[in-house]
Design a protein around this motif. Structure first.
Motif, PDB file in Angstrom:
ATOM      1  N   UNK A  48      13.287   0.978  15.578  1.00  0.00           N
ATOM      2  CA  UNK A  48      12.193   0.347  14.972  1.00  0.00           C
ATOM      3  C   UNK A  48      11.542  -0.751  15.867  1.00  0.00           C
ATOM      4  N   UNK A  49      12.069  -0.973  17.118  1.00  0.00           N
ATOM      5  CA  UNK A  49      11.320  -1.944  18.111  1.00  0.00           C
ATOM      6  C   UNK A  49      10.076  -1.484  18.454  1.00  0.00           C
ATOM      7  N   UNK A  50       9.440  -2.589  18.617  1.00  0.00           N
ATOM      8  CA  UNK A  50       7.738  -2.571  19.053  1.00  0.00           C
ATOM      9  C   UNK A  50       7.926  -3.011  20.326  1.00  0.00           C
ATOM     10  N   UNK A  51       7.023  -2.780  21.369  1.00  0.00           N
ATOM     11  CA  UNK A  51       6.927  -3.138  22.802  1.00  0.00           C
ATOM     12  C   UNK A  51       5.529  -3.895  23.140  1.00  0.00           C
ATOM     13  N   UNK A  52       5.689  -5.024  23.528  1.00  0.00           N
ATOM     14  CA  UNK A  52       4.392  -5.773  23.993  1.00  0.00           C
ATOM     15  C   UNK A  52       4.551  -6.006  25.313  1.00  0.00           C
ATOM     16  N   UNK A  53       3.704  -6.150  26.096  1.00  0.00           N
ATOM     17  CA  UNK A  53       3.692  -6.813  27.471  1.00  0.00           C
ATOM     18  C   UNK A  53       2.991  -5.747  28.653  1.00  0.00           C
ATOM     19  N   UNK A  54       2.753  -6.331  29.737  1.00  0.00           N
ATOM     20  CA  UNK A  54       2.419  -5.388  30.876  1.00  0.00           C
ATOM     21  C   UNK A  54       3.626  -5.433  31.842  1.00  0.00           C
ATOM     22  N   UNK A  55       3.808  -4.163  32.228  1.00  0.00           N
ATOM     23  CA  UNK A  55       4.870  -3.993  33.167  1.00  0.00           C
ATOM     24  C   UNK A  55       4.386  -3.445  34.802  1.00  0.00           C
ATOM     25  N   UNK A  56       4.696  -3.945  35.682  1.00  0.00           N
ATOM     26  CA  UNK A  56       4.178  -3.653  36.990  1.00  0.00           C
ATOM     27  C   UNK A  56       4.872  -2.794  37.601  1.00  0.00           C
ATOM     28  N   UNK A  57       4.418  -1.609  37.943  1.00  0.00           N
ATOM     29  CA  UNK A  57       5.404  -0.389  38.541  1.00  0.00           C
ATOM     30  C   UNK A  57       5.927  -0.660  39.746  1.00  0.00           C
ATOM     31  N   UNK A  58       5.306  -1.655  40.501  1.00  0.00           N
ATOM     32  CA  UNK A  58       5.868  -1.952  41.896  1.00  0.00           C
ATOM     33  C   UNK A  58       7.326  -2.710  42.126  1.00  0.00           C
ATOM     34  N   UNK A  59       7.540  -2.911  40.608  1.00  0.00           N
ATOM     35  CA  UNK A  59       9.092  -3.587  40.586  1.00  0.00           C
ATOM     36  C   UNK A  59       9.911  -2.606  40.337  1.00  0.00           C
ATOM     37  N   UNK A  60      11.286  -2.616  40.593  1.00  0.00           N
ATOM     38  CA  UNK A  60      12.237  -1.609  40.305  1.00  0.00           C
ATOM     39  C   UNK A  60      12.309  -1.451  38.697  1.00  0.00           C
ATOM     40  N   UNK A  61      12.838  -0.313  38.480  1.00  0.00           N
ATOM     41  CA  UNK A  61      12.981   0.135  37.051  1.00  0.00           C
ATOM     42  C   UNK A  61      14.051  -0.956  36.181  1.00  0.00           C
ATOM     43  N   UNK A  62      15.030  -1.128  37.091  1.00  0.00           N
ATOM     44  CA  UNK A  62      16.057  -1.844  36.356  1.00  0.00           C
ATOM     45  C   UNK A  62      15.268  -3.375  35.929  1.00  0.00           C
TER      46      UNK A  62
END
Length: 92
Positions: A48-62
């Motif tokens: 039931x979780x919702x996700x908010x935000x911006x994620x920079x794919x130059x960062x490692x997946x971890x």
């Protein structure tokens, strides 16, 4: 010039930024699986979780998964070459 949020999201993706505004976590994880070609599993309580935000794919997946897990009050573990997000949201 005003840019719609949908257009901005497409522009962000071309720049390597994945943007979410109340997106179900399953969709976010599907995007990350494709982008990183990685195994990512969700625990039972995250549906039931919702996700908010911006994620920079130059960062490692971890790093991105850690940001997501903190935002849903969960945790992420590395397991068998992949990742598992546990804890977090629960069904109402």
């Amino acid at each position: 010039m005003l840019v719609s949020s949908k257009v901005q999201s497409v522009l962000n993706r071309k720049s390597g930024i994945l943007s979410y505004n109340g997106t179900p976590i399953q969709e976010v994880i599907t995007d990350l699986r494709r982008y990183y070609d990685a195994s990512i599993k969700l625990g039972d309580n995250t549906s039931s979780c919702l996700c908010f935000g911006d994620f920079d794919t130059s960062q490692p997946l971890s790093v991105i998964l850690k940001q997501i897990s903190v935002s849903i009050n969960g945790n992420v573990i590395e397991e068998n070459g992949g990742f598992v997000i546990n804890g977090g949201c629960k069904e109402p």
